[in-house]
Design an enzyme around this catalytic site. Structure first.
Site, PDB file in Angstrom:
ATOM      1  N   ARG A 165       3.826   8.446   3.052  1.00 14.04           N
ATOM      2  CA  ARG A 165       5.224   7.967   2.631  1.00 14.04           C
ATOM      3  C   ARG A 165       5.584   9.669   2.092  1.00 14.04           C
ATOM      4  O   ARG A 165       5.505   9.867   1.785  1.00 14.04           O
ATOM      5  CB  ARG A 165       4.923   7.296   1.159  1.00 14.04           C
TER       6      ARG A 165
ATOM      7  N   LYS B 250       0.887   4.319  -3.976  1.00 15.94           N
ATOM      8  CA  LYS B 250       0.882   3.634  -5.251  1.00 15.94           C
ATOM      9  C   LYS B 250      -0.052   2.612  -5.808  1.00 15.94           C
ATOM     10  O   LYS B 250      -1.775   2.987  -5.854  1.00 15.94           O
ATOM     11  CB  LYS B 250       1.619   2.586  -3.723  1.00 15.94           C
TER      12      LYS B 250
ATOM     13  N   HIS C 241      10.226   6.542   7.271  1.00 11.30           N
ATOM     14  CA  HIS C 241       9.421   5.278   6.565  1.00 11.30           C
ATOM     15  C   HIS C 241       9.070   5.112   8.262  1.00 11.30           C
ATOM     16  O   HIS C 241       7.564   4.235   8.424  1.00 11.30           O
ATOM     17  CB  HIS C 241       9.438   4.347   5.568  1.00 11.30           C
TER      18      HIS C 241
ATOM     19  N   ARG D  76       5.466   7.064   9.294  1.00 15.33           N
ATOM     20  CA  ARG D  76       5.029   6.106   8.645  1.00 15.33           C
ATOM     21  C   ARG D  76       4.516   4.826  10.079  1.00 15.33           C
ATOM     22  O   ARG D  76       3.810   4.096   9.977  1.00 15.33           O
ATOM     23  CB  ARG D  76       4.803   5.513   7.289  1.00 15.33           C
TER      24      ARG D  76
ATOM     25  N   HIS E 130      -2.571   1.022   1.656  1.00 14.37           N
ATOM     26  CA  HIS E 130      -2.047  -0.665   1.508  1.00 14.37           C
ATOM     27  C   HIS E 130      -3.104  -1.635   0.829  1.00 14.37           C
ATOM     28  O   HIS E 130      -4.329  -1.031   1.059  1.00 14.37           O
ATOM     29  CB  HIS E 130      -2.358  -1.497   2.867  1.00 14.37           C
TER      30      HIS E 130
ATOM     31  N   TYR F  19       1.645  -4.525  12.148  1.00 17.11           N
ATOM     32  CA  TYR F  19       1.314  -3.331  13.581  1.00 17.11           C
ATOM     33  C   TYR F  19       1.113  -3.599  14.393  1.00 17.11           C
ATOM     34  O   TYR F  19       0.835  -2.957  15.055  1.00 17.11           O
ATOM     35  CB  TYR F  19       1.111  -1.724  12.248  1.00 17.11           C
TER      36      TYR F  19
END
Length: 313
Positions: free
Chosen positions: A156, A180, A255, A258, A281, A290
């Site tokens: 990111r 994150k 993004h 990514r 994730h 995806y």
């Protein structure tokens, strides 16, 4: 009996809910949210608090959250609605952590299915390679390294921004990423990228402060900001689009690099669980988004089906 006074002024809202707003700001910083996300979420929450018209936050409930989201739908799309919902969910999570609330009514509100099932925008592998040719300028090697980390490692923009010298394990051939949820994730590097980062490290600008540990430094000797990284990407994409009509209408950004990485990895047949870990994730459902874009693989799979015409002719 005097009616309840509606809070319309921003200063009045900040004063009325001062403790909750302060707790939310502190919680986001502690949770590792980027500065851009903090500003955006705080703006959304202030709008939500204004809709409460001075009522206690605990009394808002599910209906209060939905009422606010419906009012936004009149002027905004589904993605904006979902962003607002994410901000409110985080807000209540912060209040619960600080014992300023006992429940999170925003968790009872579902996100828009339209946005949830939206196909990610991405570059094909050959397009990703082509885009690198449009990175120019005085700090070309530094900027290429930034692109490679997002497009070939899935970082990111905030993770690139936070990358420090100590996070690059050149002997091991890996980087440690602070992502994150304040989670660390070690990502093995392709040999080419590992060697390139060593080269970029040798060319690294001398920071303004001796204590500056940022891997990517601006020409002013400070950590390269998220906005500066985005500017580098946008300038590259603008030049790339001018020469490539196929991507002219694509909304390309950091993004999307990514997205390109995740799509590329899954197209190569990598286990979705491994891609989930590389992407950082929290849920495999996010990574599964995806898999929807790989129409070519589905076409090839169906082409292998052998229907015996002689049996049905």
């Amino acid at each position: 009996m005097e009616g309840k006074r509606t809070l319309k002024d921003s200063d009045e809202i900040k004063e009325r809910y001062a403790e909750q707003i302060r707790a939310f700001s502190l919680w986001m910083k502690h949770s590792g949210y980027t500065e851009a996300t903090q500003k955006e979420y705080l703006r959304e929450v202030l709008s939500f608090l204004q809709s409460l018209e001075g009522s206690p936050i605990e009394e808002a409930g599910k209906i209060g959250v939905i009422n606010f989201l419906v009012s936004k739908q009149k002027t905004a799309g589904e993605s904006t609605r979902n962003r607002s919902l994410s901000a409110i969910r985080s807000f209540y999570s912060a209040l619960i952590d600080f014992e300023l609330a006992t429940k999170n009514p925003a968790l009872e509100v579902k996100k828009s299915k339209t946005e949830k099932n939206k196909k990610p925008v991405y570059l094909e592998e050959e397009e990703l390679v082509q885009s690198l040719e449009y990175i120019n300028g005085r700090y070309r090697n530094r900027n290429i390294a930034i692109f490679l980390l997002m497009g070939y490692c899935g970082l990111r923009v905030g993770e690139v921004h936070r990358l420090n010298l100590v996070n690059f394990k050149k002997t091991k051939g890996a980087i440690e990423v602070f992502g994150k949820g304040r989670k660390w994730n070690e990502i093995p590097l392709p040999n080419v990228l590992n060697d390139y980062l060593i080269k970029v490290l040798e060319e690294r600008l001398t920071p303004y402060s001796q204590k500056e540990d940022a891997f990517f430094v601006s020409q002013k000797g400070r950590r390269l900001s998220i906005r500066q990284i985005q500017k580098i990407a946008n300038q590259t994409f603008s030049a790339f689009k001018e020469k490539n009509p196929k991507v002219t209408d694509m909304n390309l950004s950091c993004h999307k690099l990514r997205h390109s990485f995740a799509t590329m990895m899954l197209k190569k047949g990598n286990d979705i669980r491994i891609v989930k870990e590389l992407m950082g994730h929290s849920s495999i459902e996010t990574t599964a988004l995806y898999t929807h874009v790989n129409d070519e693989q589905k076409k090839n799979a169906m082409a292998s089906v052998n229907i015996p015409m002689e049996a049905i002719g």
